[in-house]
Design a protein around this motif. Structure first.
Motif, short mmCIF file in Angstrom:
data_model
loop_
_atom_site.label_atom_id
_atom_site.label_comp_id
_atom_site.label_asym_id
_atom_site.label_seq_id
_atom_site.Cartn_x
_atom_site.Cartn_y
_atom_site.Cartn_z
N MET A 338 137.23 4.27 40.26
CA MET A 338 136.28 3.18 40.50
C MET A 338 135.41 3.51 41.71
N PHE A 339 136.04 4.07 42.77
CA PHE A 339 135.27 4.50 43.94
C PHE A 339 134.27 5.59 43.54
N ALA A 340 134.73 6.52 42.69
CA ALA A 340 133.85 7.61 42.24
C ALA A 340 132.66 7.04 41.48
N SER A 341 132.92 6.08 40.61
CA SER A 341 131.85 5.48 39.82
C SER A 341 130.86 4.75 40.71
N ASN A 342 131.37 4.05 41.72
CA ASN A 342 130.48 3.36 42.67
C ASN A 342 129.61 4.35 43.42
N GLU A 343 130.20 5.46 43.84
CA GLU A 343 129.43 6.46 44.59
C GLU A 343 128.36 7.09 43.71
N ALA A 344 128.72 7.42 42.46
CA ALA A 344 127.76 8.05 41.56
C ALA A 344 126.60 7.13 41.24
N SER A 345 126.87 5.82 41.17
CA SER A 345 125.82 4.87 40.81
C SER A 345 125.04 4.34 42.01
N VAL A 347 123.13 5.98 44.00
CA VAL A 347 121.80 6.60 44.06
C VAL A 347 121.38 6.98 42.65
N GLU A 348 120.09 7.13 42.46
CA GLU A 348 119.57 7.48 41.14
C GLU A 348 120.01 8.88 40.75
N PHE A 349 120.58 9.01 39.56
CA PHE A 349 121.11 10.28 39.05
C PHE A 349 122.13 10.88 40.02
N GLY A 350 122.90 10.01 40.66
CA GLY A 350 123.86 10.46 41.65
C GLY A 350 125.13 11.03 41.04
N LYS A 351 125.90 11.74 41.87
CA LYS A 351 127.18 12.29 41.46
C LYS A 351 128.23 11.95 42.51
N ALA A 352 129.49 11.88 42.06
CA ALA A 352 130.59 11.53 42.94
C ALA A 352 131.18 12.78 43.57
N ALA A 353 131.81 12.60 44.72
CA ALA A 353 132.49 13.71 45.39
C ALA A 353 133.78 14.08 44.66
N MET A 354 134.16 15.35 44.77
CA MET A 354 135.38 15.81 44.09
C MET A 354 136.64 15.16 44.62
N ILE A 355 136.63 14.68 45.86
CA ILE A 355 137.84 14.15 46.48
C ILE A 355 138.43 13.00 45.67
N TRP A 356 137.57 12.20 45.01
CA TRP A 356 138.08 11.06 44.23
C TRP A 356 138.90 11.55 43.05
#
Length: 609
Positions: A338-345, A347-356
């Motif tokens: 869920m944290f990864a999804s929040n991070e990816a969304s 910013v526009e066309f964003g991606k999440a960090a591998m740590i999640w």
């Protein structure tokens, strides 16, 4: 007595406190799981890779890839029921494992053939092979220990570590081989692993003489009358609690097995995997499958030892308790997604960090170690002897239904793409793409070559990022960076049954999407795979299909899926804890008097009263 009668036979020997036969089964299963998980790590990626790519896949959508993944992984484990019946009624566990191993070797090597028929034939052979091997080799592990031997759970944990050493090695090596040399070389390497597993099993037969034999055989310690005797009250109650525990199995694996499906695709698309090495610019998505196995290798014996310590202290450590707690812990791992999804969304066309992803797999692994090896051991404690392999088969069938549930959940997380077709000449596309160093397969020599050109000149896929919004109730697509209108590049595939344009207009209206607050999408241009096969069509820029989803909608859908997984698994685990005492009564004390038993008599069998 003479030395010949007192000498310890191979099947009676122990190593590091466990029968040597455990390590034979350990290495057999290690290499079998190497082959299975190596193939599984590639499966959805291969299915979803474009059929017109340099190393082509099947070209299915992500949603369809998850559909096939769900059915395949379900059938792999449901086949354990006939595999268990064959063992209990005709061949015995040991011979059925042998048969399953040969089918697996054939299946994995068939996948190495670069042809669509070979792919599906290989999957069928693997389904049959796993059905014969998986339930029976696990039952044989339990047969190495006498009833009441406290070492049984830790023995299954060691066996489980073997499974995950295989999975760990496969996820890295098979993933990298597929990345550098192609899908079918990866599938072929998985097949080599299965050959090694079968060789170990054949070599180690002398350590398994009195384990896994058909009831009634002269090499079996069990009287053939056991197969004819009806179940008594205790046995019936234990079967009931086993069947109830299989509900836990379905729920657990339905959530956990997002690893090979949804999380695999999510890692591929939405996680920043760049590491900046010249020889490996980014980590292949399939390699992340090694995290779970790596964690098990690190924490397996620690968690197994913790439960033995807790048992000796007289604290609650029943199998049902461990499985309920494991389901809760595993479900909490999706909080990190869920944290990864929040991070990816964010910013526009964003991606999440591998740590999640690392943290999610950590909790998934701890939950798995509290549930999966414990479940295997639990069955060998409670299953009536004459139904030992069948009950193990039902367990794996429950695992299969959990896998199918996982595929269905994964499908719901993937939106149906909007479909369109390109309607301009290829020269118009030059304005929205750039020349690049392209790899392509020469039609005549079949060798990989390089060319510095526009992707469309080599029938390669390309994508255009765009803003999308409504203006006077009309759809507007602008190229993301320079805001140039690109509506003229394509038209929707609308027909009498479905209007993609109307559906998109309704969605954007509902979300009040305007020019000042646009949504975003990545338009994927992909040449029709049938047209791409024709040599005379190469580079003509025609027959390009367009598909896309709205980024904001897809992010929201994935976040909701991860959230649902957390809520359901935690609630289910807590419900199990609420009924723990009633479920334990049905076991009739099968786990109450466990202690270490080092008996160097003949082989041992499973629960019997």
């Amino acid at each position: 007595m003479s030395n010949s009668t007192t000498a310890i036979q191979p099947h009676q020997r122990e190593l590091w406190g466990h029968p040597i036969g455990l390590y034979v089964l350990f290495f057999t299963e290690m290499w079998e799981r190497f082959s299975y998980y190596g193939m599984r790590g590639l499966l959805t990626l291969y299915i979803a890779t474009s059929a017109t790519a340099v190393d082509p896949g099947l070209g299915w959508t992500g949603k369809d890839a998850l559909w096939l993944y769900g059915w395949y992984t379900m059938l792999v484990y449901v086949a354990a029921i006939p595999g268990g019946i064959i063992a209990d009624k005709w061949l015995g566990q040991k011979r059925t494992v042998m048969l399953g191993g040969f089918l697996l070797v054939l299946g994995h090597l068939t996948l190495a053939i670069d042809a669509e028929w070979a792919f599906f034939t290989g999957l069928v052979l693997i389904i049959l092979g796993v059905g014969g091997l998986k339930p029976n080799i696990s039952t044989m592990v339990g047969g190495l220990y006498k009833q009441g031997d406290i070492r049984r759970d830790s023995g299954f944990t060691i066996f489980y570590i073997g499974i995950n050493i295989g999975a760990f090695l496969a996820s890295i090596t098979v993933g990298l081989v597929a990345y550098y040399y192609g899908w079918h070389y990866g599938f072929g390497l998985a097949g080599i692993g299965m050959i090694l597993g079968q060789a170990v099993y054949l070599w180690g037969q002398k350590f398994l003489i009195h384990v896994g034999n058909f009831i009634g055989d002269k090499t079996s310690n069990v009287d053939s009358d056991v197969a004819k005797r009806p179940l008594n009250k205790i046995e019936k109650d234990r079967v009931i609690v086993l069947l109830l525990s299989f509900l836990i199995v379905i729920v657990f694996w339905g959530a956990f097995e997002q690893a090979g499906g949804l999380m695999n695709l999510y890692t591929d698309v939405k996680v920043d995997r760049t590491i900046g090495l010249s020889w490996l610019p980014e980590i292949p998505a399939a390699v992340f499958q090694s995290l779970n196995a790596g964690y098990i290798i690190i924490f397996g014996t620690l968690i197994g030892g913790f439960w033995i310590w807790r048992k000796k202290k007289g604290k609650e450590s029943s199998s049902i308790f461990k499985m309920a707690l494991g389901t809760i812990i595993m479900g909490l791992g999706y909080v990190f997604m869920m944290f990864a999804s929040n991070e990816a969304s964010s910013v526009e066309f964003g991606k999440a960090a591998m740590i999640w992803v690392f943290l999610a797999y950590l909790l998934h692994t701890i939950g798995e170690l509290c549930t999966s090896p414990v479940s295997l051991s639990f069955i060998t404690k409670l299953a009536p002897l004459k139904y030992a392999s069948i009950m193990m088969g039902v367990y794996f069938a429950a695992t299969g239904f959990g896998n199918k549930l996982a595929g269905s959940i994964g499908e719901t997380s993937q939106l149906e793409p909007y479909e369109a077709k390109m309607i301009v000449a290829k020269q118009e596309i030059y304005n929205f793409t750039s020349k690049d160093s392209l790899e392509y397969k020469d039609r005549e020599t079949k060798k990989i070559k390089k060319s510095f050109d526009y992707p469309i000149e080599k029938d390669r896929n390309f994508s255009i990022k765009a803003d999308v919004y409504l203006e006077n109730d009309k759809l507007v697509f602008n190229e993301y960076k320079n805001k140039t209108n690109i509506n003229h590049l394509f038209e929707f595939n609308d027909n009498d049954e479905k209007s993609f344009a109307e559906d998109l207009i309704v969605y954007l209206n509902e979300n009040e999407v305007t020019k000042s607050n646009p949504f975003h999408t990545t338009l994927l241009f992909e040449k029709n795979k049938e047209k791409a096969k024709l040599f005379e069509n190469e580079g003509d820029g025609k027959d390009y299909e367009v598909s896309f989803v709205i980024e904001e909608e897809q992010n929201e859908q994935e976040y909701s899926t991860f959230k649902m997984l957390v809520i359901f698994t935690v609630a289910f685990g807590l419900l199990l804890l609420l009924f723990l005492k009633k479920l334990k009564k049905l076991t009739h004390g099968a786990e109450d008097d466990e202690h270490e038993i080092h008996d160097e008599a003949e082989g041992f069998e499973l629960a019997d009263n």
